[in-house]
Design an enzyme around this catalytic site. Structure first.
Site, mmCIF file in Angstrom:
data_model
loop_
_atom_site.group_PDB
_atom_site.id
_atom_site.type_symbol
_atom_site.label_atom_id
_atom_site.label_comp_id
_atom_site.label_asym_id
_atom_site.label_seq_id
_atom_site.Cartn_x
_atom_site.Cartn_y
_atom_site.Cartn_z
ATOM 1 N N HIS A 13 21.839 -65.204 29.504
ATOM 2 C CA HIS A 13 20.972 -64.230 28.801
ATOM 3 C C HIS A 13 20.609 -63.103 29.762
ATOM 4 C CE1 HIS A 13 17.430 -63.305 25.935
ATOM 5 N NE2 HIS A 13 17.437 -62.348 26.858
ATOM 6 N N HIS A 15 20.227 -58.407 30.161
ATOM 7 C CA HIS A 15 20.294 -57.051 29.615
ATOM 8 C C HIS A 15 20.942 -56.141 30.660
ATOM 9 C CE1 HIS A 15 17.432 -58.200 26.397
ATOM 10 N NE2 HIS A 15 17.052 -59.060 27.330
ATOM 11 N N LYS A 98 22.378 -62.258 17.928
ATOM 12 C CA LYS A 98 21.011 -62.363 18.422
ATOM 13 C C LYS A 98 20.023 -61.996 17.329
ATOM 14 C CE LYS A 98 17.676 -62.720 21.461
ATOM 15 N NZ LYS A 98 17.388 -61.922 22.643
ATOM 16 N N HIS A 135 15.198 -64.864 19.699
ATOM 17 C CA HIS A 135 13.945 -64.501 20.349
ATOM 18 C C HIS A 135 12.855 -65.105 19.459
ATOM 19 C CE1 HIS A 135 11.324 -61.724 22.814
ATOM 20 N NE2 HIS A 135 10.502 -62.204 21.901
ATOM 21 N N HIS A 173 14.829 -67.811 26.428
ATOM 22 C CA HIS A 173 13.687 -67.616 27.350
ATOM 23 C C HIS A 173 12.408 -68.310 26.879
ATOM 24 C CE1 HIS A 173 13.182 -64.434 24.445
ATOM 25 N NE2 HIS A 173 13.982 -63.573 25.051
ATOM 26 N N ASP A 246 17.359 -63.404 31.748
ATOM 27 C CA ASP A 246 16.664 -62.343 31.006
ATOM 28 C C ASP A 246 16.409 -61.133 31.901
ATOM 29 O OD1 ASP A 246 15.646 -61.138 28.751
ATOM 30 O OD2 ASP A 246 13.652 -62.000 28.969
HETATM 31 C C1 NCD Z 1 13.770 -57.461 27.235
HETATM 32 C C2 NCD Z 1 14.258 -56.027 27.410
HETATM 33 O O1 NCD Z 1 13.647 -55.273 28.171
HETATM 34 O O2 NCD Z 1 15.284 -55.673 26.813
HETATM 35 N N1 NCD Z 1 12.421 -57.538 27.723
HETATM 36 C C3 NCD Z 1 11.761 -58.660 28.084
HETATM 37 O O3 NCD Z 1 10.567 -58.575 28.372
HETATM 38 N N2 NCD Z 1 12.360 -59.831 28.168
HETATM 39 C C4 NCD Z 1 13.908 -57.893 25.823
HETATM 40 C C5 NCD Z 1 13.719 -59.378 25.597
HETATM 41 O O4 NCD Z 1 14.530 -60.196 26.016
HETATM 42 O O5 NCD Z 1 12.703 -59.755 24.977
HETATM 43 ZN ZN ZN Z 2 16.129 -60.798 26.898
#
Ligand code: NCD
Ligand code: ZN
Length: 344
Positions: A13, A15, A98, A135, A173, A246
Site C-alpha cells: 500500500h 502513494h 480501491k 479505506h 492501514h 501508506d
Molecule cells: C493518503 C494520501 O495522502 O494520499 N493519506 C493518508 O493520510 N494516509 C490517503 C490515504 O491512504 O488515506
Molecule cells: Zn493510503
C-alpha cells in the site's frame, strides 16, 4: 542479533503521486521493495483501464536505471464504476480496486458516496479474482474521528465480508484493536496492512506538547491500547497481517498549515522502521513473514527471489528531502533515531 537477511519484501500500500514527484517516490521505494500496490487517488483519479495503463507506464519510466521494480496497479472505485470497467481493468493486469468512502481522505471526493449500489461491482470483482482494498472509515459528520474505523466495521465491512465470502479483501492501514479482532476472526479471504506510523506511534505523539503535523495521517493515530493491539498481532506472525507503508508524500508547507494534509512520507525509512519495531517487540523472526511472505501469498503472487540485509546500526532520519520541483518535504520520523539500517 546484529544483522538480518530477509527475502526481498513488497509494499502492499503506497502513494507514488504523479508527474515530477515520481522521480522522487519510485526510486525511494524501489531501493528495497520489489513490488508495490500503487494507490489510485491521483487528481483526476485512476478510474479506468486506460488510465491504469498510462499511469503504470509513467511509473515504469521513473524507475532507476536497471531496476526490476514492478508496480501493481489498482482502480479507484466510484459510484459510476461499471462491471465493464472491472473486466477491462482486469484485462490490463490491474490486481485490485480501491474503495474510498467519499471524503474519507486525500483526493477521495470523487469516490464512493453510496456503498450498496457497488455490490454488483463487488460481485464482478469476486468473479474476476480482483481484490477489494478498503479505506475503512465512515465519514458522517456526527461520528467522532477516533470511532470512524470501528463504525465502518460494524456498519459496512461485516456486511461486505458476509455477502462476498470468496472476495479477497484487504482492510488497509488498520489502526484499532477492533480492526485487529475483526480480521483475526474473519474468514481467510480477509487480511490487513499495517503502517510503520501506527506501530510506532499513538495519538499522544501527534497531540502532546504541541500539534505535530508530520504525524498526522488517515486513519488518524489512535490511543495507545490500539497501538498495542497492532504491535501484539504483528509479533504473533499471523499471516493475515502484512506490510503496507501508506507512504504518502505532501510538501512541507501543505503539512505545516492551518489545515494540514494527511499522510506520512516514509519510503526512505519504512523497512528500517519496521525492523526497529520488530526488534523492540523481540520478534525479528516474524519480520520476513510480515514484509516478504504474507502479502504475496494473500494476493496469490509468487514470493520474490533475492534478499535484503539490514544491520543493527543507529542512524538519524533526515530533517528534509528536496523534491524534484525544488520544494522540501519532511520525511516521516525526521530527525529521529532508527536502530536498523539497510545495506546493499
Ligand atoms: C493518503 C494520501 O495522502 O494520499 N493519506 C493518508 O493520510 N494516509 C490517503 C490515504 O491512504 O488515506
Ligand atoms: Zn493510503
Amino acid at each position: 542479533m546484529t544483522q538480518i537477511k530477509i527475502q526481498t519484501p513488497d509494499d502492499w500500500h503506497l502513494h507514488f503521486r504523479d508527474g515530477d514527484m515520481l522521480n522522487e517516490t519510485v526510486p525511494a521505494t524501489a531501493r528495497c521493495f520489489k513490488r508495490a500496490i500503487v494507490m489510485p487517488n491521483l487528481v483526476p483519479p485512476v478510474t479506468n483501464a486506460k488510465m491504469v495503463e498510462e499511469y503504470r507506464h509513467r511509473i515504469l519510466a521513473a524507475r532507476p536505471e536497471g531496476s526490476k521494480f514492478e508496480p501493481l496497479m489498482t482502480l479507484y472505485l466510484t459510484n459510476g464504476t461499471t462491471r465493464e470497467d472491472i473486466i477491462a481493468a482486469k484485462q490490463v493486469g490491474t490486481v485490485a480496486a480501491k474503495l474510498y468512502p467519499a471524503g474519507a481522505t486525500t483526493n477521495s471526493d470523487a469516490a464512493v458516496k453510496s456503498l450498496d449500489p457497488l455490490f454488483p461491482i463487488f460481485e464482478e470483482m469476486q468473479k474476476q479474482g480482483m481484490l477489494l482494498l478498503i479505506h475503512g472509515e465512515v465519514t458522517d459528520d456526527h461520528i467522532d474521528i477516533f470511532d470512524r474505523e470501528k463504525e465502518f466495521i460494524d456498519r459496512n465491512l461485516t456486511r461486505i465480508v458476509a455477502t462476498f465470502p470468496e472476495l479477497k479483501i484487504v482492510f488497509e492501514h488498520i489502526t484499532t484493536k477492533d480492526a485487529v479482532d475483526f480480521v483475526v476472526s474473519a474468514n481467510d479471504n480477509v487480511a490487513a496492512t499495517i503502517t510503520p506510523q501506527h506501530l510506532l506511534l499513538n495519538r499522544n505523539d501527534m497531540l502532546v506538547g504541541g500539534i505535530r503535523p508530520h504525524n498526522y495521517c488517515l486513519p488518524v493515530l489512535k490511543r495507545n491500547i490500539h497501538q498495542q493491539a497492532l504491535r501484539e498481532v504483528v509479533a504473533t506472525g499471523n499471516k493475515k497481517f502484512f506490510l503496507g507503508t501508506d507512504s504518502a508524500p505532501h510538501e512541507k508547507d501543505k503539512k505545516e498549515s492551518a489545515c494540514g494534509c494527511a499522510g506520512c512520507y516514509s519510503a526512505w525509512s519504512a523497512i528500517e522502521l519496521y525492523t526497529h519495531v520488530f526488534d523492540e517487540l523481540d520478534a525479528l523472526d516474524k519480520l520476513e513473514g510480515f514484509a516478504s511472505h504474507h502479502g504475496a501469498d494473500f494476493y496469490g503472487l509468487p514470493r520474490n527471489h533475492g534478499t535484503i540485509t539490514l544491520v543493527k546500526e543507529d542512524w538519524t532520519i533526515p530533517e528534509k528531502i528536496i523534491l524534484p520541483n525544488g520544494n522540501p518535504i519532511v520525511p516521516f520520523f525526521a530527525g529521529q533515531n532508527c536502530t536498523w539500517k539497510l545495506i546493499d
